[in-house]
Design an enzyme around this catalytic site. Structure first.
Site, short mmCIF file in Angstrom:
data_model
loop_
_atom_site.label_atom_id
_atom_site.label_comp_id
_atom_site.label_asym_id
_atom_site.label_seq_id
_atom_site.Cartn_x
_atom_site.Cartn_y
_atom_site.Cartn_z
N ARG A 116 0.84 -1.19 0.00
CA ARG A 116 0.00 0.00 0.00
C ARG A 116 0.87 1.24 0.00
NH1 ARG A 116 -4.81 0.29 4.25
NH2 ARG A 116 -3.08 0.82 5.61
N THR A 154 -1.37 7.48 -0.34
CA THR A 154 -2.71 7.33 -0.94
C THR A 154 -3.47 6.11 -0.39
OG1 THR A 154 -1.91 5.88 -2.69
CG2 THR A 154 -1.80 8.26 -3.11
N ASP A 191 0.31 -3.52 11.86
CA ASP A 191 0.77 -3.88 10.51
C ASP A 191 1.14 -5.36 10.50
OD1 ASP A 191 2.65 -4.38 8.30
OD2 ASP A 191 2.43 -2.23 7.94
N ASP A 235 4.72 -6.37 9.17
CA ASP A 235 5.78 -6.01 10.12
C ASP A 235 5.78 -6.94 11.32
OD1 ASP A 235 6.78 -3.97 8.60
OD2 ASP A 235 5.71 -2.38 9.65
C1 PRP Z 1 -1.19 -4.91 4.11
C2 PRP Z 1 -1.99 -6.20 4.13
C3 PRP Z 1 -2.79 -6.11 2.88
C4 PRP Z 1 -3.07 -4.63 2.77
C5 PRP Z 1 -4.48 -4.38 3.23
O1 PRP Z 1 -0.12 -5.04 3.28
O2 PRP Z 1 -1.20 -7.34 4.23
O3 PRP Z 1 -2.10 -6.57 1.72
O4 PRP Z 1 -2.15 -3.97 3.63
O5 PRP Z 1 -4.84 -3.07 3.07
P1 PRP Z 1 -5.96 -2.62 2.03
O6 PRP Z 1 -7.14 -3.51 2.25
O7 PRP Z 1 -6.23 -1.20 2.46
O8 PRP Z 1 -5.42 -2.70 0.64
P2 PRP Z 1 1.03 -3.91 3.18
O9 PRP Z 1 0.67 -2.92 2.12
O10 PRP Z 1 1.29 -3.35 4.54
O11 PRP Z 1 2.27 -4.70 2.61
P3 PRP Z 1 3.18 -5.80 3.33
O12 PRP Z 1 2.32 -7.03 3.51
O13 PRP Z 1 4.26 -6.00 2.35
O14 PRP Z 1 3.64 -5.25 4.66
N1 URA Z 2 -2.54 -3.40 6.66
C1 URA Z 2 -2.21 -3.93 7.86
O1 URA Z 2 -1.22 -4.68 7.97
N2 URA Z 2 -2.95 -3.60 8.92
C2 URA Z 2 -4.03 -2.80 8.83
O2 URA Z 2 -4.69 -2.53 9.86
C3 URA Z 2 -4.36 -2.25 7.58
C4 URA Z 2 -3.60 -2.59 6.50
#
Ligand code: PRP
Ligand code: URA
Length: 210
Positions: free
Chosen positions: A104, A108, A201, A204
């Site tokens: 994400r 945005t 997160d 993380d």
């Molecule tokens: C997180 C999660 C989803 C997304 C959800 O990933 O694992 O993929 O956010 O958010 P959304 O419904 O608003 O799209 P992130 O972008 O943090 O990436 P990562 O898994 O690489 O940390």
């Molecule tokens: N992605 C995450 O990992 N946690 C949230 O709460 C939203 C998006």
């Protein structure tokens, strides 16, 4: 409209509460996520079609049930979706695994795609798309669009750990043919598009990159 399945089994609820606790470290977080994925996988596969097969037990010939020819694929959205793969593979060891890389944008909150790789026959498989968090729904919706348009998948279900009303509404609007399976339906999103109360997160916490 697709069906929203909320899997609030006591074992799942208990494990998720430990995951939500900010004091829970990566090792326990990862293990609990895989355990929940396995428990959810059991329910998510409840409607797989069966067929009759004739086998021979040590006693006699017998007609019994096996899962019909349709094959399975597990597709995690990177990174956090990886945390659910082993739990599902322990139930379905012959499933193939595809990958979709997305993150994400911090400003945005829109998903940015950076990678995808699927098994060659993905369009013939029942696809289980997995990602622990369904927040705005942008990542899940874009991943589903990619599975349909680029990889010609027609039989997809989406499994997450924590959902919220905004994410469910987005996926159901964009993909009314895809059932959603979640362990919990939380209250809302905050101003940073994080789920409240959520668990922070997920990527993380799984990989210790806080
Ligand atoms: C997180 C999660 C989803 C997304 C959800 O990933 O694992 O993929 O956010 O958010 P959304 O419904 O608003 O799209 P992130 O972008 O943090 O990436 P990562 O898994 O690489 O940390
Ligand atoms: N992605 C995450 O990992 N946690 C949230 O709460 C939203 C998006």
């Amino acid at each position: 409209m697709s069906t929203l399945h909320i899997m609030d089994h006591p074992l799942i609820a208990h494990k998720l509460t430990i995951m939500r606790d900010k004091e829970t470290g990566s090792k326990d977080f990862r293990q609990l996520l895989n355990e929940i994925a396995m428990l959810m996988g059991y329910e998510l596969t409840r409607d797989l079609p069966l067929e009759d097969v004739v086998i021979e037990t040590p006693i006699c010939k017998s007609t019994q049930k096996m899962i019909q020819g349709k094959k399975l694929a597990i597709v995690p959205i990177l990174r956090a979706g990886l945390g659910m793969v082993d739990g599902l593979l322990s139930l379905m060891p012959v499933a193939k695994v595809g990958h979709i890389g997305m993150y994400r944008d911090p400003e945005t909150h829109n998903p940015v795609e950076y990678y995808s790789k699927m098994p060659a026959d993905i369009e013939e498989r029942i696809v289980i798309l997995v990602d622990p968090m369904l927040a705005t729904g942008g990542s899940a919706s874009d991943a589903l669009t990619m599975l349909k348009n680029k990889y010609h998948c027609t039989n997809i279900r989406f499994m997450c750990l924590v959902a919220c009303p905004e994410g469910v509404a987005r996926v159901q609007k964009d993909h009314p043919d895809v059932d959603i399976y979640t362990a919990a339906m939380d209250e809302k999103l905050n101003e940073h598009a994080y789920i409240v109360p959520g668990l922070g997160d997920a990527g993380d916490r799984i990989f210790g990159t806080l």
